[in-house]
Scaffold this active site. Structure first.
Site, PDB file in Angstrom:
ATOM      1  N   CYS A  91       6.680   5.524   2.430  1.00  0.00           N
ATOM      2  CA  CYS A  91       5.358   4.907   2.247  1.00  0.00           C
ATOM      3  C   CYS A  91       4.921   4.818   0.787  1.00  0.00           C
ATOM      4  O   CYS A  91       3.977   4.085   0.479  1.00  0.00           O
ATOM      5  CB  CYS A  91       4.302   5.672   3.045  1.00  0.00           C
ATOM      6  SG  CYS A  91       4.566   5.605   4.824  1.00  0.00           S
ATOM      7  N   HIS A 359      -1.561  -0.824   6.769  1.00  0.00           N
ATOM      8  CA  HIS A 359      -0.653  -0.093   5.877  1.00  0.00           C
ATOM      9  C   HIS A 359       0.724  -0.760   5.893  1.00  0.00           C
ATOM     10  O   HIS A 359       1.596  -0.375   6.662  1.00  0.00           O
ATOM     11  CB  HIS A 359      -0.587   1.350   6.380  1.00  0.00           C
ATOM     12  CG  HIS A 359       0.353   2.257   5.657  1.00  0.00           C
ATOM     13  ND1 HIS A 359       0.870   2.001   4.401  1.00  0.00           N
ATOM     14  CD2 HIS A 359       0.885   3.454   6.039  1.00  0.00           C
ATOM     15  CE1 HIS A 359       1.667   3.006   4.041  1.00  0.00           C
ATOM     16  NE2 HIS A 359       1.696   3.885   5.019  1.00  0.00           N
ATOM     17  N   CYS A 389       0.678  10.188   1.145  1.00  0.00           N
ATOM     18  CA  CYS A 389       1.614  11.034   1.872  1.00  0.00           C
ATOM     19  C   CYS A 389       2.870  10.211   2.137  1.00  0.00           C
ATOM     20  O   CYS A 389       2.844   8.980   2.103  1.00  0.00           O
ATOM     21  CB  CYS A 389       1.007  11.542   3.172  1.00  0.00           C
ATOM     22  SG  CYS A 389       0.531  10.241   4.355  1.00  0.00           S
TER      23      CYS A 389
END
Length: 403
Positions: A91, A359, A389
């Protein structure tokens, strides 16, 4: 050491990551090329203007496989002499692309870079690459692997966050995102994505649900309860790592977790000479970057230790930061960050986040850096920190300062 400056930051709108999403007709290469063309046009970049394009994406398989960065360069109007580097830090891929580019500039390896990322989650499904952390039995058992939703619920259980707190954060994310769009706060960064005839496909974030309230979220069932409590029983695996927990409190659902979307983003980075050569004025300097590994079971707590690290490494305090962008992968991630540092929630994700707008994995790190920069300018603030994260237990962070 040479300073690395941000000269521009832009992104696509985020489209729903499913077959009826507005961006679904575009491949990752096609959307990336449109974004690169926008950077080129907005900044007058002709010829071999930048040293490299560093491009992050997470699910590097099929049409997102190979060296997507080089494919995007060749599909764009950039000079073919510009190479491309595809990277994957899950991510944080988009952020890591920016940080790597900045540190290349600082080290003297080229004057300018385009960095960012893309993820077409509606076309290339998350997890379809068969990542070893999830499918290799030896590694999964050694690391006490559980899916990210279970990890988010472990955070809530370990640090005492309730369903109401998570839902309230989600409602606020939706409210802030709607207000930001209504007030034109994204106008500087969001580009209109058009088809081959020049007709608009999407010009604003498609995923938002501004009508969201506590009552509507209260009707949603916890998304990860069944996979935690029934076969294969991930809760039991988690409690082998966290034996002091009597049970996992499952508080997350679709409404307080990040949305599955398509999107891409880019940041133009260079030294002082790069700006002079192209007649560009720097908007901010990249003051610090950091990354760290964390417990792979709870997995999503990385923003806390990486923020401690980046501040300590550069002699700063949390009070030196004016604004924060903490990716809203799940509500508990942001709640934990705010709890750990005692920061005012009004300074975190001022314009909403991934719960409201989605996202797009490999792009989000670059998106939140651009959002942070825009808000620093709008609010006349100086220093901002962006952090995410990361799957498998990592954290990444970037500190920028207006110039």
């Amino acid at each position: 050491m040479t300073e690395a400056y941000i000269y521009d930051a832009l992104r696509s709108p985020r489209g729903k990551g499913r077959p009826d999403g507005a961006l679904h007709e575009l491949t990752s290469v096609a959307l990336s090329a449109k974004i690169l063309n926008a950077v080129k046009a907005r900044n007058g970049l002709e010829g071999h203007a930048v040293e490299d394009v560093i491009w992050g994406n997470v699910t590097q398989v099929g049409e997102q496989g190979g060296c997507l960065a080089r494919s995007a360069v060749l599909a764009s109007d950039l000079d073919e002499a510009i190479p491309g580097l595809a990277i994957n830090r899950f991510c944080a891929s988009g952020m890591e692309a920016v940080n790597l580019a900045a540190n290349q500039v600082r080290g003297g390896a080229g004057d300018g870079y385009i960095a960012g990322g893309v993820e077409m989650m509606g076309r290339v499904a998350m997890g379809s690459d068969g990542a070893a952390i999830a499918v290799d039995p030896h590694l999964a058992m050694k690391s006490y692997f559980v899916p990210q939703g279970i990890s988010a619920d472990i955070i809530a259980t370990e640090y005492g966050f309730t369903r109401d707190e998570a839902d309230a954060l989600a409602v606020e994310s939706q409210r802030r995102a709607a207000q930001a769009w209504a007030e034109g706060r994204f106008a500087k960064s969001v580009i209109d994505i058009t088809d081959q005839n020049g007709l608009s496909i999407l010009d604003r974030d498609e995923y938002m649900r501004p009508q969201t309230d506590m009552q509507s979220l209260g009707s949603l069932k916890p998304a990860f309860k069944d996979m935690g409590e029934t076969m294969p029983g991930f809760d039991k695996i988690a409690m082998l790592k966290y034996p002091h927990l009597a049970k996992i409190n499952h508080i997350h659902h679709a409404g307080n977790s990040s949305g599955i979307v398509d999107g891409g983003a880019a940041v133009l980075i260079g030294n002082k000479e790069f700006g002079i050569r192209h007649g560009l004025k720097p908007r901010a300097r990249i003051r610090a970057t950091a990354k760290i590994g964390t417990d792979p079971t709870i997995m999503l707590t990385g923003p806390v230790p990486v923020t401690h690290k980046i501040l300590a490494d550069h002699g700063m305090q949390i009070s030196d930061i004016d604004l924060f962008e903490v990716n809203e992968a799940f509500a508990s991630v942001v709640l934990r960050f705010q709890q750990a540092f005692g920061v005012d929630p009004a300074l975190v994700n001022v314009n909403g986040g991934s719960i409201a707008m989605g996202h797009p994995l490999g792009a989000t790190g670059a998106i939140i850096i651009g959002t942070l920069l825009d808000e620093l300018e709008r609010a006349d603030k100086e220093v901002g920190l962006a952090t995410l994260c990361i799957a498998s237990g990592m954290g990444a962070a970037t500190i920028i300062e207006r110039v």
